[in-house]
Design an enzyme around this catalytic site. Structure first.
Site, mmCIF file in Angstrom:
data_model
loop_
_atom_site.group_PDB
_atom_site.id
_atom_site.type_symbol
_atom_site.label_atom_id
_atom_site.label_comp_id
_atom_site.label_asym_id
_atom_site.label_seq_id
_atom_site.Cartn_x
_atom_site.Cartn_y
_atom_site.Cartn_z
ATOM 1 N N ASP A 218 -44.248 68.656 0.520
ATOM 2 C CA ASP A 218 -44.433 69.445 -0.702
ATOM 3 C C ASP A 218 -43.246 69.335 -1.656
ATOM 4 O O ASP A 218 -43.218 69.991 -2.693
ATOM 5 C CB ASP A 218 -44.670 70.918 -0.321
ATOM 6 C CG ASP A 218 -45.093 71.781 -1.507
ATOM 7 O OD1 ASP A 218 -45.781 71.268 -2.401
ATOM 8 O OD2 ASP A 218 -44.730 72.968 -1.539
ATOM 9 N N SER A 242 -47.830 75.088 -6.846
ATOM 10 C CA SER A 242 -48.801 74.396 -6.002
ATOM 11 C C SER A 242 -50.040 75.271 -5.845
ATOM 12 O O SER A 242 -49.941 76.472 -5.575
ATOM 13 C CB SER A 242 -48.197 74.109 -4.627
ATOM 14 O OG SER A 242 -47.044 73.298 -4.743
ATOM 15 N N GLN A 292 -52.331 66.826 -3.545
ATOM 16 C CA GLN A 292 -52.028 68.195 -3.977
ATOM 17 C C GLN A 292 -52.436 68.376 -5.428
ATOM 18 O O GLN A 292 -52.193 67.499 -6.262
ATOM 19 C CB GLN A 292 -50.534 68.498 -3.839
ATOM 20 C CG GLN A 292 -50.147 69.909 -4.245
ATOM 21 C CD GLN A 292 -48.640 70.108 -4.221
ATOM 22 O OE1 GLN A 292 -47.975 69.850 -5.201
ATOM 23 N NE2 GLN A 292 -48.120 70.566 -3.097
#
Length: 301
Positions: A218, A242, A292
């Site tokens: 991430d 996110s 993502q």
């Protein structure tokens, strides 16, 4: 005679922080299918998303036979996490089949869900295989680490980034192929490459290795969607976060050696940006695919 002693600079303990990260990911069992995780005090106002993904995966893994490893996970960030409070992870055992095991995890803080995850685990099997070849990339040895770059450039960064860059421990070492100044961006195509590895050697089981990779996955993705727009991270008109995070594992990642994240952002629109990464070992073995979608609101005055 010069009697003035030079004062050695004080640098964060990146190597030592790797062991502390492994302790952080080893969530505490409260009772059956209920686990508790803590957060690091890295100076941010909300919990780092990769930490929640990794801890949720560890909680799910603790309810699965070790011979079955996570081959895919899909997750959603619902609310920001507060790093000052623990996070409770509730695991639901949806299915234990002959080859596959399925788990759902809800992360709860202050009585409210902040994150959920669905993960599938599989026994090891042989089968047909193919993959895209690893793209060309300069070797990591000739690249500066993100931590070194941050220390060198901290004084020119605005607060709170200046203090965080100088003091934050980085258990995962990243080296960008193209180093960019996040506060003076220049528009460019939405593609990026990063090498990464643990800041210190680790000796972990395959489930922990996958959780450690989830933590690292991430770090850099959302930046890719911002590249064509040349908007600085501290721009008050920019809101980023996110929204969801998915990983497909092809093999157990070994973060003792370098992994290449080859990233792109095929589109952005509607206040969101889509980011992808194909991840390879240094020898060219496909390790994982990561996708993502991030919130990417720009509200000019």
């Amino acid at each position: 005679m010069n009697t003035t002693a030079a004062t050695a600079p004080s640098f964060p303990d990146h190597a030592g922080s790797t062991g502390r990260l492994l302790d952080l990911l080893d969530v505490e069992r409260i009772e059956d299918d209920l686990y508790r995780g803590q957060s690091t005090n890295a100076g941010w106002q909300r919990v780092y998303g990769g930490q929640v993904v990794a801890q949720a995966l560890m909680a799910a893994s603790k309810t699965v036979d070790p011979s079955r490893l996570c081959h895919s996970l899909h997750s959603y960030f619902i609310r920001p996490g507060d790093p000052a409070h623990p996070i409770v992870y509730r695991v639901e055992r949806d299915r234990d089949g002959a080859s596959f095991t399925t788990r759902r995890v809800v992360a709860i803080q202050k009585g409210r869900a902040i994150f959920n995850l669905a993960a599938s685990f599989q026994v090891e099997e042989a089968g047909l295989s193919h993959s895209f070849p690893m793209p060309a990339a300069p070797p990591p040895e000739g690249l500066q680490s993100d931590a070194e770059w941050a220390i060198e450039n901290a004084d020119s960064a605005p607060e709170p980034f200046r203090t965080i860059w100088k003091t934050r421990e980085r258990p995962i070492e990243f080296r960008a192929v193209s180093k960019l100044d996040p506060f003076n961006p220049v528009a460019q195509p939405p593609r990026a490459q990063h090498w990464c590895r643990a800041a210190a050697p680790v000796d972990v089981t395959p489930p922990v290795a996958r959780a450690l990779f989830a933590y690292a996955s991430d770090m850099t993705l959302l930046d890719t969607a911002l590249l064509p727009h040349a908007i600085a991270w501290n721009n008050p008109q920019l809101q980023v976060a996110s929204l969801d995070h998915a990983i497909w594992f092809n093999a157990t990642p070994d973060l003792n050696d370098w992994l290449l994240f080859d990233q792109d952002s095929p589109m952005a629109g509607g206040g969101r940006g889509l980011n992808r990464a194909l991840v390879y070992s240094r020898s060219g073995q496909p390790i994982a695919s990561v996708v993502q979608e991030g919130l990417m609101r720009h509200r000019p005055k």
